[in-house]
Design a protein around this motif. Structure first.
Motif: not given
Length: 130
Positions: A78-86
């Protein structure tokens, strides 16, 4: 691994998978998707799209009644996905440091973080400063 860009509906399915923390069947995803913007009849299309984008993987099979169905798990954290969105934000692409500072300031001020959470953040900053 390159994190794919997800639609709102695909993101909602990923959120359910991350929240549950275990592989889920199509029926379980439908049952746990209480706040969805998509129609239940779209589940096959959405799951196939997520598979095509390599956002999820088939993790196994489960028996529901007399039928077997695939179970799905996220292909990235999930953290990787959030970082990608940012990172996909225009402001991040123009001013990455300022954008990260602004986002983290807002998150820290809006949440009730424990001292342990703050210690972890300080350690991450220390590691990256050196």
């Amino acid at each position: 691994m390159k994190i794919p860009k997800l639609s709102k509906s695909e993101q909602e399915i990923m959120d359910v998978l991350w929240a549950e923390g275990r592989p889920l069947s199509r029926a379980e995803i439908l049952e746990l998707s209480t706040e969805k913007s998509w129609k239940p009849s779209s589940i096959h299309i959405l799951l196939n799209s997520l598979l095509d984008k390599q956002a999820i993987v088939v993790d196994g099979f489960s028996k529901t009644g007399s039928h077997y169905g695939r179970t799905f798990a996220p292909a990235f954290a999930e953290g990787e996905g959030m970082a990608t969105q940012i990172k996909q934000m225009v402001s991040y692409q123009r001013r990455p440091g300022e954008t990260v500072s602004t986002i983290f300031s807002a998150l820290i001020e809006d949440n009730n973080l424990t001292n342990e959470d703050l210690d972890k953040l300080e350690e991450i900053l220390r590691r990256n400063k050196s």
